[in-house]
Design a protein around this motif. Sequence first.
Motif, mmCIF file in Angstrom:
data_model
loop_
_atom_site.group_PDB
_atom_site.id
_atom_site.type_symbol
_atom_site.label_atom_id
_atom_site.label_comp_id
_atom_site.label_asym_id
_atom_site.label_seq_id
_atom_site.Cartn_x
_atom_site.Cartn_y
_atom_site.Cartn_z
ATOM 1 N N LEU A 151 9.128 -3.485 -12.080
ATOM 2 C CA LEU A 151 7.250 -3.124 -12.298
ATOM 3 C C LEU A 151 6.794 -2.208 -12.547
ATOM 4 O O LEU A 151 6.481 -0.889 -12.796
ATOM 5 C CB LEU A 151 6.744 -3.750 -11.552
ATOM 6 N N ILE A 152 7.987 -0.953 -11.308
ATOM 7 C CA ILE A 152 7.691 0.630 -10.704
ATOM 8 C C ILE A 152 8.302 1.229 -12.703
ATOM 9 O O ILE A 152 8.001 1.797 -12.977
ATOM 10 C CB ILE A 152 8.199 1.025 -9.868
ATOM 11 N N THR A 153 9.767 0.259 -12.976
ATOM 12 C CA THR A 153 9.870 1.273 -13.774
ATOM 13 C C THR A 153 9.682 0.767 -14.924
ATOM 14 O O THR A 153 8.860 2.054 -16.294
ATOM 15 C CB THR A 153 11.307 0.625 -14.478
ATOM 16 N N ALA A 154 8.528 0.372 -15.975
ATOM 17 C CA ALA A 154 7.566 -0.286 -15.860
ATOM 18 C C ALA A 154 6.702 0.550 -17.017
ATOM 19 O O ALA A 154 5.912 0.861 -17.660
ATOM 20 C CB ALA A 154 7.275 -1.864 -16.759
ATOM 21 N N ARG A 155 6.040 1.487 -15.574
ATOM 22 C CA ARG A 155 4.895 2.228 -15.078
ATOM 23 C C ARG A 155 5.160 3.207 -15.348
ATOM 24 O O ARG A 155 4.267 4.778 -15.533
ATOM 25 C CB ARG A 155 4.176 1.649 -14.211
ATOM 26 N N SER A 156 6.582 3.965 -14.979
ATOM 27 C CA SER A 156 6.987 5.067 -15.022
ATOM 28 C C SER A 156 6.990 5.528 -16.403
ATOM 29 O O SER A 156 7.671 5.367 -16.972
ATOM 30 C CB SER A 156 8.012 5.618 -14.432
ATOM 31 N N VAL B 13 0.869 -1.123 0.049
ATOM 32 C CA VAL B 13 -0.034 -0.045 -0.003
ATOM 33 C C VAL B 13 1.023 1.693 0.204
ATOM 34 O O VAL B 13 0.568 2.340 -0.375
ATOM 35 C CB VAL B 13 -1.300 -0.201 1.491
ATOM 36 N N ALA B 14 1.422 0.906 0.722
ATOM 37 C CA ALA B 14 3.050 2.336 1.140
ATOM 38 C C ALA B 14 3.663 2.619 -0.046
ATOM 39 O O ALA B 14 4.028 3.519 -0.604
ATOM 40 C CB ALA B 14 3.570 1.944 2.175
ATOM 41 N N VAL B 15 3.981 1.252 -1.264
ATOM 42 C CA VAL B 15 5.049 1.772 -2.160
ATOM 43 C C VAL B 15 3.833 2.065 -3.248
ATOM 44 O O VAL B 15 4.031 3.464 -4.654
ATOM 45 C CB VAL B 15 5.711 0.375 -2.933
ATOM 46 N N GLY C 44 1.828 6.048 -6.950
ATOM 47 C CA GLY C 44 0.837 6.669 -7.716
ATOM 48 C C GLY C 44 0.302 5.524 -9.109
ATOM 49 O O GLY C 44 -0.203 5.469 -9.939
ATOM 50 N N MET C 45 0.581 4.292 -8.047
ATOM 51 C CA MET C 45 -0.131 3.110 -9.231
ATOM 52 C C MET C 45 -0.815 2.320 -8.373
ATOM 53 O O MET C 45 -0.180 2.064 -6.925
ATOM 54 C CB MET C 45 1.749 2.696 -10.060
ATOM 55 N N LYS C 46 -1.263 1.275 -8.391
ATOM 56 C CA LYS C 46 -1.681 -0.041 -8.029
ATOM 57 C C LYS C 46 -1.284 -1.242 -8.923
ATOM 58 O O LYS C 46 -1.385 -0.877 -9.895
ATOM 59 C CB LYS C 46 -3.215 -0.164 -8.442
ATOM 60 N N PHE C 47 -0.785 -2.228 -7.964
ATOM 61 C CA PHE C 47 -0.316 -3.422 -8.657
ATOM 62 C C PHE C 47 -1.449 -4.645 -8.403
ATOM 63 O O PHE C 47 -2.268 -4.259 -7.203
ATOM 64 C CB PHE C 47 0.701 -3.715 -7.383
ATOM 65 N N GLU D 260 0.973 -9.465 -9.611
ATOM 66 C CA GLU D 260 2.031 -8.934 -10.024
ATOM 67 C C GLU D 260 2.443 -9.396 -8.105
ATOM 68 O O GLU D 260 3.404 -8.592 -7.799
ATOM 69 C CB GLU D 260 1.539 -7.617 -10.125
ATOM 70 N N VAL D 261 1.169 -8.345 -7.179
ATOM 71 C CA VAL D 261 1.994 -8.322 -5.577
ATOM 72 C C VAL D 261 2.302 -9.858 -5.435
ATOM 73 O O VAL D 261 3.216 -10.801 -5.062
ATOM 74 C CB VAL D 261 0.684 -8.063 -4.833
ATOM 75 N N THR D 262 1.862 -11.264 -5.384
ATOM 76 C CA THR D 262 1.932 -12.645 -5.433
ATOM 77 C C THR D 262 2.960 -13.307 -5.835
ATOM 78 O O THR D 262 4.042 -13.927 -6.023
ATOM 79 C CB THR D 262 0.975 -13.327 -5.267
ATOM 80 N N GLY D 263 3.818 -12.487 -7.404
ATOM 81 C CA GLY D 263 4.641 -12.935 -8.003
ATOM 82 C C GLY D 263 6.171 -12.283 -7.996
ATOM 83 O O GLY D 263 7.121 -12.794 -8.334
ATOM 84 N N MET D 264 5.943 -10.769 -7.168
ATOM 85 C CA MET D 264 7.166 -10.751 -7.045
ATOM 86 C C MET D 264 8.006 -11.701 -5.705
ATOM 87 O O MET D 264 7.686 -11.844 -4.679
ATOM 88 C CB MET D 264 6.610 -9.204 -6.190
#
Length: 79
Positions: free
Chosen positions: A74-79, A47-49, A54-57, A61-65
């Motif tokens: 994941l963050i890089t791919a969305r920024s 939640v904090a990340v 400013g994104m939702k996993f 994605e959460v269980t696959g990390m």
Amino acid sequence: MTREQIFEALNEVFRDVFDDDAITVTDATTAADIEDWDSLEHINLIVAVEKKFGMKFSMGEVTGMKNVGEMADLITARS
């Protein structure tokens, strides 16, 4: 946002969530590396990340990390 900037921001989030200024995460960091990282803290961390970046996993994605590096990917791919 560069990978270095992402890790700087992730370090801030991890230090805040786990209340430990000594934490420095790397690509290889996992829950086993941080003493208080249990299932409840994992939810707080996600939640904090999400809030910080400013994104939702998705649940998948959460269980696959497997480590913090995959989270940064994941963050890089969305920024």
